[in-house]
Design an enzyme around this catalytic site. Structure first.
Site, PDB file in Angstrom:
ATOM      1  N   TYR A  88      77.556  44.316  39.221  1.00 15.72           N
ATOM      2  CA  TYR A  88      76.692  43.851  38.147  1.00 15.72           C
ATOM      3  C   TYR A  88      76.332  44.988  37.196  1.00 15.72           C
ATOM      4  O   TYR A  88      76.228  46.144  37.588  1.00 15.72           O
ATOM      5  CB  TYR A  88      75.450  43.135  38.678  1.00 15.72           C
ATOM      6  CG  TYR A  88      74.581  43.918  39.620  1.00 15.72           C
ATOM      7  CD1 TYR A  88      73.429  44.557  39.161  1.00 15.72           C
ATOM      8  CD2 TYR A  88      74.894  44.010  40.974  1.00 15.72           C
ATOM      9  CE1 TYR A  88      72.615  45.259  40.030  1.00 15.72           C
ATOM     10  CE2 TYR A  88      74.084  44.718  41.841  1.00 15.72           C
ATOM     11  CZ  TYR A  88      72.949  45.331  41.366  1.00 15.72           C
ATOM     12  OH  TYR A  88      72.147  46.043  42.221  1.00 15.72           O
TER      13      TYR A  88
ATOM     14  N   HIS B 206      64.952  36.449  41.833  1.00 16.65           N
ATOM     15  CA  HIS B 206      64.242  37.483  41.102  1.00 16.65           C
ATOM     16  C   HIS B 206      64.566  37.326  39.612  1.00 16.65           C
ATOM     17  O   HIS B 206      65.473  36.595  39.245  1.00 16.65           O
ATOM     18  CB  HIS B 206      64.561  38.892  41.622  1.00 16.65           C
ATOM     19  CG  HIS B 206      65.915  39.393  41.246  1.00 16.65           C
ATOM     20  ND1 HIS B 206      67.049  39.150  41.994  1.00 16.65           N
ATOM     21  CD2 HIS B 206      66.316  40.142  40.194  1.00 16.65           C
ATOM     22  CE1 HIS B 206      68.090  39.731  41.414  1.00 16.65           C
ATOM     23  NE2 HIS B 206      67.671  40.341  40.326  1.00 16.65           N
TER      24      HIS B 206
END
Length: 151
Positions: free
Chosen positions: A119, A51
């Protein structure tokens, strides 16, 4: 290395109690701004790819387990357009990886235990207008071979 990608080697401060390690600081040139912090876990052998984002940069860190991280530069105006970079991250190689917007990214969990990823992003996730564009894990444009090479 793909233009705009940054790697920060992490420093562990160890003593008889364990260790301390800084990941991301506001006085570093890693993020243009802070948007969100998240965590995910994947099982051994899982491939989560690919992605990319049009608005946000990502910062990836694997605190447990190990992963093969693959980046592919999709940006038309980049000097490294079409380039693929591979990073081995996790317990065996504790690094922080900055992934700029327009760079496709994904990972494969290595070894026999799950991998956790923490993240950070420069934008918060908007469920009504998600900044996440998908590409198949085996897309021929990227042409990445996810199989382990026995040497």
């Amino acid at each position: 290395m793909i233009e705009g990608v940054k790697v920060k080697k992490l420093i562990k401060h160890c003593d008889d109690r364990g260790f301390f390690m800084e990941l991301v600081r506001d006085d570093e040139d890693l993020l243009s701004r802070f948007g969100q912090a998240s965590m995910s876990m994947s099982y051994p052998g899982v491939i989560k790819a690919f992605h990319y984002h049009e608005k946000q940069d990502d910062v990836w860190f694997f605190p447990s387990g190990n992963a093969q991280v693959v980046l592919y530069d999709l940006r038309e105006d980049s000097l490294t357009k079409g380039q693929t970079d591979v990073f081995y991250m996790g317990e065996e190689n504790p690094i922080v990886l900055v992934i700029p917007k327009g760079v496709a990214h994904g990972y494969r969990v290595l070894g026999n235990k799950p991998a956790a990823i923490i993240y950070f992003t420069t934008q918060s996730y908007d469920p009504n207008n998600p900044d996440e564009k998908r590409i198949l894990w085996d897309d021929p444009m990227i042409g990445f071979d996810w199989k382990t090479k026995y040497r």
